[in-house]
Design an enzyme around this catalytic site. Structure first.
Site, mmCIF file in Angstrom:
data_model
loop_
_atom_site.group_PDB
_atom_site.id
_atom_site.type_symbol
_atom_site.label_atom_id
_atom_site.label_comp_id
_atom_site.label_asym_id
_atom_site.label_seq_id
_atom_site.Cartn_x
_atom_site.Cartn_y
_atom_site.Cartn_z
ATOM 1 N N THR A 189 0.871 -1.180 0.000
ATOM 2 C CA THR A 189 0.000 0.000 0.000
ATOM 3 C C THR A 189 0.905 1.227 0.000
ATOM 4 O OG1 THR A 189 0.007 0.117 2.391
ATOM 5 C CG2 THR A 189 -1.735 -1.187 1.390
ATOM 6 N N GLU A 334 -5.828 -3.848 -0.734
ATOM 7 C CA GLU A 334 -6.163 -4.994 0.118
ATOM 8 C C GLU A 334 -7.281 -5.851 -0.456
ATOM 9 O OE1 GLU A 334 -5.597 -1.908 1.054
ATOM 10 O OE2 GLU A 334 -4.575 -1.790 2.983
ATOM 11 N N LYS A 441 -15.334 17.791 9.592
ATOM 12 C CA LYS A 441 -16.290 17.739 10.711
ATOM 13 C C LYS A 441 -16.608 19.152 11.176
ATOM 14 C CE LYS A 441 -14.656 13.229 11.957
ATOM 15 N NZ LYS A 441 -13.259 12.829 12.033
ATOM 16 N N TRP A 446 -20.950 16.050 9.507
ATOM 17 C CA TRP A 446 -19.923 15.689 8.542
ATOM 18 C C TRP A 446 -20.234 16.271 7.172
ATOM 19 C CZ3 TRP A 446 -18.246 9.863 9.229
ATOM 20 C CH2 TRP A 446 -17.734 9.713 10.533
HETATM 21 P P1 ADP Z 1 -3.121 3.439 -2.090
HETATM 22 O O1 ADP Z 1 -2.895 3.579 -3.541
HETATM 23 O O2 ADP Z 1 -3.257 4.755 -1.394
HETATM 24 O O3 ADP Z 1 -2.284 2.412 -1.447
HETATM 25 P P2 ADP Z 1 -5.402 2.031 -2.748
HETATM 26 O O4 ADP Z 1 -4.987 2.047 -4.154
HETATM 27 O O5 ADP Z 1 -5.574 0.758 -2.073
HETATM 28 O O6 ADP Z 1 -4.480 2.857 -1.862
HETATM 29 O O7 ADP Z 1 -6.654 2.973 -2.590
HETATM 30 C C1 ADP Z 1 -7.804 2.597 -1.916
HETATM 31 C C2 ADP Z 1 -8.638 3.800 -1.556
HETATM 32 O O8 ADP Z 1 -8.878 4.633 -2.672
HETATM 33 C C3 ADP Z 1 -10.000 3.428 -1.064
HETATM 34 O O9 ADP Z 1 -9.981 3.034 0.284
HETATM 35 C C4 ADP Z 1 -10.777 4.714 -1.295
HETATM 36 O O10 ADP Z 1 -10.556 5.657 -0.258
HETATM 37 C C5 ADP Z 1 -10.151 5.262 -2.546
HETATM 38 N N1 ADP Z 1 -10.984 4.919 -3.705
HETATM 39 C C6 ADP Z 1 -10.809 3.934 -4.592
HETATM 40 N N2 ADP Z 1 -11.760 3.967 -5.534
HETATM 41 C C7 ADP Z 1 -12.581 5.004 -5.238
HETATM 42 C C8 ADP Z 1 -13.761 5.560 -5.826
HETATM 43 N N3 ADP Z 1 -14.291 5.094 -6.939
HETATM 44 N N4 ADP Z 1 -14.329 6.613 -5.209
HETATM 45 C C9 ADP Z 1 -13.816 7.133 -4.081
HETATM 46 N N5 ADP Z 1 -12.704 6.660 -3.494
HETATM 47 C C10 ADP Z 1 -12.091 5.608 -4.058
#
Ligand code: ADP
Length: 543
Positions: A189, A334, A441, A446
């Site tokens: 991640t 994940e 907030k 929210w």
């Molecule tokens: P990173 O690249 O930061 O390691 P990820 O690629 O796993 O993380 O990103 C996951 C997160 O991206 C989700 O938990 C969510 O917050 C955000 N995310 C993914 N797709 C969407 C979507 N279509 N709309 C809003 N948020 C999204």
């Protein structure tokens, strides 16, 4: 009483079977790559499968054994594709590394994963030379190129040439069968806080994810498709597309590092791309290029957009101006990564266009295999009424149970907490309102930063917008909108704020607007809210 068991064959779900299937049934279907060098390479699934076998032989000859991690620092291309299959297929673990991370983070990740071999594209040579002294476990460095492109001089001792390794083998290799729960690949991640954490996928989770995400109500991949994943193979396996494309026998087009609007547009047209996938920021570039030059797409029909919220204005532009259907999707590292995608049900087909769009703008329904819930502050599940918002938790066979080498379980009562706040409507369509750490907030209420951004993005003068929480003496936090104007466009603070009127409740309208030249993005193309909040930590809101 003895239990009656099913009497079907026990065949493990192996990643290699996806490629052997493609090589047998879509033998002459092409994989086209735009190389780092700028030229186009084309071959077929038959060729790719043979070379993946040769690579498996070569890695064994280097001394690699079941479970060893093979790191990659590479763009979307055919050699990367061969490494996906040649490593996992032979029981090794493909560790894709995001080259956009800071060099120290990359070194940390390689050491944490204990990569034994590191394969990298030509343009990452300087980076790898710089990192090499800090890498504790890498025994072999492999430059993913041919003898003609090997450097005359390098500080990497014993640098190997990918083409020489592969071509030295005869391909007399049979893909082994083993436990389908064996690790197949690792992705870390981005780790906005603390060290990155490794998600370890298995053959079983990867094949099930590929099956499910190819379904019509998910990505709907078919042998008639030409798929161009803009989403990188170095992060969450390009949303599984290198696997689902092989599963259905679709032609694959891999753009290498050439991700600007012009290069992508040309590749879409020359290779007759029908389907693509990427984060919203890449579409901004492609749309701008197409609009500036008055271009239309001849074959491009649909795209998955996810990774961050797809602004409704982007969905509308792609559909109305370019005839490209947008499938909004949500997922995370994940989750391998796909969790939900937004497609209509039969009962929605007679609805007016606007009502359909309000459904399609959500992050969508779960694919079979994923189970979700929203949980309130009291730990109890909230109703699926489309209004109650809570912490989104998921479970399923392609959701992680634990992180690589971390003892503490991330799960809560058997569910994985996503860190996202969402609503779910009675039809099961999930909508993300925020990442829990990004919600604003205000006086105990929210405000959804995504909703504020979506509205701003619909303004014709706005190129990109981010809504962040700003400290407020009375309300605790109030929304501040950070805006990048389109080149040459004029837009004032007052005009931007007036644009919100009538679209949301008055108390949700941002207190202030600041204009910047650029909004910072993470290594995976998401807006870096943390950085923005730091940047505007001392911003004084007008009273
Ligand atoms: P990173 O690249 O930061 O390691 P990820 O690629 O796993 O993380 O990103 C996951 C997160 O991206 C989700 O938990 C969510 O917050 C955000 N995310 C993914 N797709 C969407 C979507 N279509 N709309 C809003 N948020 C999204």
């Amino acid at each position: 009483m003895s239990r009656l068991m099913g009497q079907m064959m026990q065949m493990p779900l192996m990643i290699s079977s996806l490629l052997t299937h493609a090589a047998r049934h879509s033998a002459d279907t092409e994989i086209v790559s735009k190389r780092v060098e700028g030229d186009i390479h084309r071959y077929t699934y038959r060729d790719a499968e043979l070379r993946a076998r040769k690579l498996a032989q070569a890695l064994a000859r280097l001394g690699c054994e079941m479970g060893d991690r093979i790191g990659t620092l590479a763009w979307n291309g055919y050699r990367h594709f061969e490494i996906y299959y040649g490593t996992s297929g032979s029981g090794l673990v493909c560790h894709t590394i995001n080259p956009r991370l800071f060099p120290e983070q990359i070194a940390w990740i390689i050491n944490d994963a204990e990569d034994r071999v590191l394969c990298f594209d030509l343009n990452f040579l300087p980076l790898v030379e710089k990192l090499a002294p800090t890498l504790r476990t890498v025994q072999h460095f492999v430059l993913m190129s041919d003898p003609a492109h090997m450097p005359a001089q390098t500080s990497l001792s014993g640098l190997l040439c990918y083409e020489e390794l592969v071509e030295a083998e005869d391909g007399q290799y049979t893909w082994p069968q083993f436990d389908e729960n064996t690790a197949s690949s690792i992705c870390y991640t981005s780790g906005t806080t603390g060290h990155p954490k490794g998600a370890v996928y298995s053959h079983r989770s990867t094949v099930l994810h590929a099956y499910a995400s190819a379904l019509p109500d998910a990505m709907g991949c078919s042998a008639q498709d030409v798929i161009l994943p803009v989403v990188p193979m170095f992060h969450v396996n390009a949303w599984g597309l290198p696997y689902s494309a092989a599963l259905v026998g679709a032609k694959l087009v891999l753009p290498g590092p050439h991700l600007d609007g012009k290069s992508l547009y040309e590749l879409f047209e020359t290779e007759k791309v029908t389907f693509s996938a990427g984060v919203p920021t890449v579409w901004l570039g492609l749309i701008n290029h197409a609009k500036q030059h008055n271009l239309k797409f001849s074959t491009f029909k649909r795209t998955v957009i996810g990774g961050s919220a797809c602004p409704p204005s982007m969905l509308r532009t792609l559909e109305d101006d370019f005839g490209v259907n947008v499938i909004h999707a949500w997922g995370m590292t994940e989750l391998s990564p796909l969790g939900t995608l937004s497609k209509l049900k039969a009962k929605h087909l007679d609805l007016p266009l606007e009502a359909q769009r309000r459904i399609l703008e959500k992050q969508g329904k779960v694919i079979y295999g994923i189970d979700m819930q929203i949980i309130g502050d009291d730990g109890q599940p909230l109703p699926w009424d489309g209004k109650s918002s809570g912490n989104l938790v998921v479970r399923g066979p392609w959701v992680i149970q634990s992180y690589f080498r971390r003892d503490e379980s991330p799960l809560q009562d058997g569910w994985f907490p996503t860190g996202d706040v969402a609503t779910i409507d009675p039809d099961g369509y999930m909508q993300i309102t925020d990442r829990s750490k990004d919600v604003i907030k205000s006086g105990g209420e929210w405000i959804s930063s995504i909703e504020l951004e979506n509205i701003a993005m619909a303004h014709p003068a706005v190129h990109e917008a981010a809504a962040i929480a700003c400290k407020h003496p009375k309300w605790d936090e109030r929304p501040l909108l950070v805006v990048v104007r389109k080149p040459g466009a004029s837009l004032t603070r007052e005009e931007m704020l007036a644009f919100y009127e009538g679209k949301i409740a008055k108390w949700q309208i941002p207190d202030d607007v600041v204009f910047v030249d650029e909004i910072p993005h993470t290594a995976t193309g998401k807006i870096q809210k943390l950085k923005l909040r730091e940047q505007f930590a001392n911003h004084v809101l007008p009273t």
